[in-house]
Design an enzyme around this catalytic site. Structure first.
Site, PDB file in Angstrom:
ATOM      1  N   SER A  99       0.623  -1.497   0.439  1.00 14.76           N
ATOM      2  CA  SER A  99      -0.203   0.128   0.240  1.00 14.76           C
ATOM      3  C   SER A  99       0.965   1.538  -0.330  1.00 14.76           C
ATOM      4  O   SER A  99       2.168   1.283   0.300  1.00 14.76           O
ATOM      5  CB  SER A  99      -1.023   0.120   1.510  1.00 14.76           C
ATOM      6  OG  SER A  99       0.178   0.390   2.432  1.00 14.76           O
ATOM      7  N   GLY A 100       0.520   2.046  -0.492  1.00 15.46           N
ATOM      8  CA  GLY A 100       0.742   4.168  -0.062  1.00 15.46           C
ATOM      9  C   GLY A 100       2.309   4.027  -1.020  1.00 15.46           C
ATOM     10  O   GLY A 100       1.863   3.478  -2.209  1.00 15.46           O
ATOM     11  N   TYR A 149       7.972   6.995  17.492  1.00 21.05           N
ATOM     12  CA  TYR A 149       7.991   7.404  15.795  1.00 21.05           C
ATOM     13  C   TYR A 149       9.071   8.340  15.546  1.00 21.05           C
ATOM     14  O   TYR A 149      10.708   7.150  14.344  1.00 21.05           O
ATOM     15  CB  TYR A 149       6.684   7.877  15.638  1.00 21.05           C
ATOM     16  CG  TYR A 149       6.544   7.699  13.164  1.00 21.05           C
ATOM     17  CD1 TYR A 149       6.736   7.041  13.002  1.00 21.05           C
ATOM     18  CD2 TYR A 149       6.775   9.573  13.225  1.00 21.05           C
ATOM     19  CE1 TYR A 149       6.830   7.087  11.553  1.00 21.05           C
ATOM     20  CE2 TYR A 149       6.703   9.526  11.319  1.00 21.05           C
ATOM     21  CZ  TYR A 149       6.741   8.743  10.725  1.00 21.05           C
ATOM     22  OH  TYR A 149       7.084   8.729   9.761  1.00 21.05           O
TER      23      TYR A 149
END
Length: 287
Positions: free
Chosen positions: A13-14, A164
């Site tokens: 994806s993406g 993150y």
């Protein structure tokens, strides 16, 4: 001239899917490294359709499992002698702290440690290429990052931004040390910030929670499309302009100066040693 071979992680994806499609259009044989067979097969069909290429294949690899990574690398090396491009694209952001099957906090475990092991297991086929390229998808979030050596798996005071940012700084430190270790080879290693891209990075890997939210976010006008976000990774993977460039950080296809804390050699070396220990790197696998 033999067909060049590329591996793209998180290719279902993406930006991973967009990168796969463009590399295939440019004539690469692309291996889509995906965790889910179902989603991987759907993405494979889409990539074949959009690229017009028949030289794309799916190989399963869960970056949250050291065993799966080792199996993938062994399978690849049994089938291919060379690897021209490795795009370490897969990434997660977890709203709540979760662990990989090896007990790592998922942010550092998938975004860094999984790719760390995968890359080192593929060094030999990368060396065998005419000019191997390793492309690490980092983020401008590295600027807010710190390696929490006292608690790298964030057992205390977890929050998704802290996780993150640490993992994206990890990508930068990994890039810099690896480039130095490979300085006497034909392999280059670079990392990049793709920009603010509307992808499925915030979706829970197990439950799919957040899928609709991220789909809406991706439609906001200030978010890049996955295709636009993938442009710098594709540039680093293919452009002759960066054939001899290594150990650098790029944004919008341009070399960027890193913040001071990302240039700390002592921290980078300490973090490399910690990473080797975490993935239980064997002596013959060390650089």
């Amino acid at each position: 001239m033999s067909t060049k071979i590329a591996i793209v992680t998180g290719a279902n994806s993406g930006m991973g899917l967009a990168t796969t499609i463009e590399l295939a259009r440019q004539g690469y044989r692309v291996i889509m490294a995906c965790r889910s067979e179902k989603r991987g097969q759907q993405a494979l069909e889409e990539a074949l359709r959009q690229s017009g290429s028949t030289a794309i294949e799916l190989m399963l690899c869960d970056l949250g499992s050291l065993e799966s990574i080792r199996h993938f690398a062994q399978s690849f090396r049994e089938r291919y002698d060379t690897l021209d491009v490795l795009v370490n694209n897969a990434g997660v952001v977890m709203l709540k702290r979760q662990e990989t099957s090896d007990g790592f906090e998922q942010g550092i475990g998938i975004n860094h440690l999984g790719h760390f092991l995968l890359t080192l297991l593929l060094i030999e086929p990368l060396k065998a290429a005419e000019q191997g390229r390793i492309v690490n998808v980092s983020s401008g979030a590295y600027k807010a990052g710190k390696i929490h050596f006292e608690d790298p798996h964030l057992n205390k005071g977890y929050n998704p931004i802290k996780s993150y940012a640490q993992s994206k700084l990890a990508n930068v430190l990994f890039t810099r040390v690896l480039a130095r270790k490979l300085a006497d080879t034909r392999i280059t290693v670079n990392c990049l910030h793709p920009g603010a891209v509307g992808t499925s990075i915030g979706v829970d890997r197990n439950t799919g929670f957040g899928t609709r939210i991220m789909a809406l976010v991706g439609k906001l006008p200030f978010f890049l499309s996955p295709e636009d976000g993938a442009q710098t990774a594709i540039y680093l993977a293919t452009s002759p302009e960066v054939a001899g460039v290594t150990g650098r950080y790029f944004y919008q296809q341009k070399d960027q100066e890193l913040k001071v804390h990302a240039l700390d050699t002592a921290t980078a070396e300490r973090f490399w040693t910690w990473s080797e220990e975490q993935v239980v790197l064997r002596p013959e696998e060390k650089l």
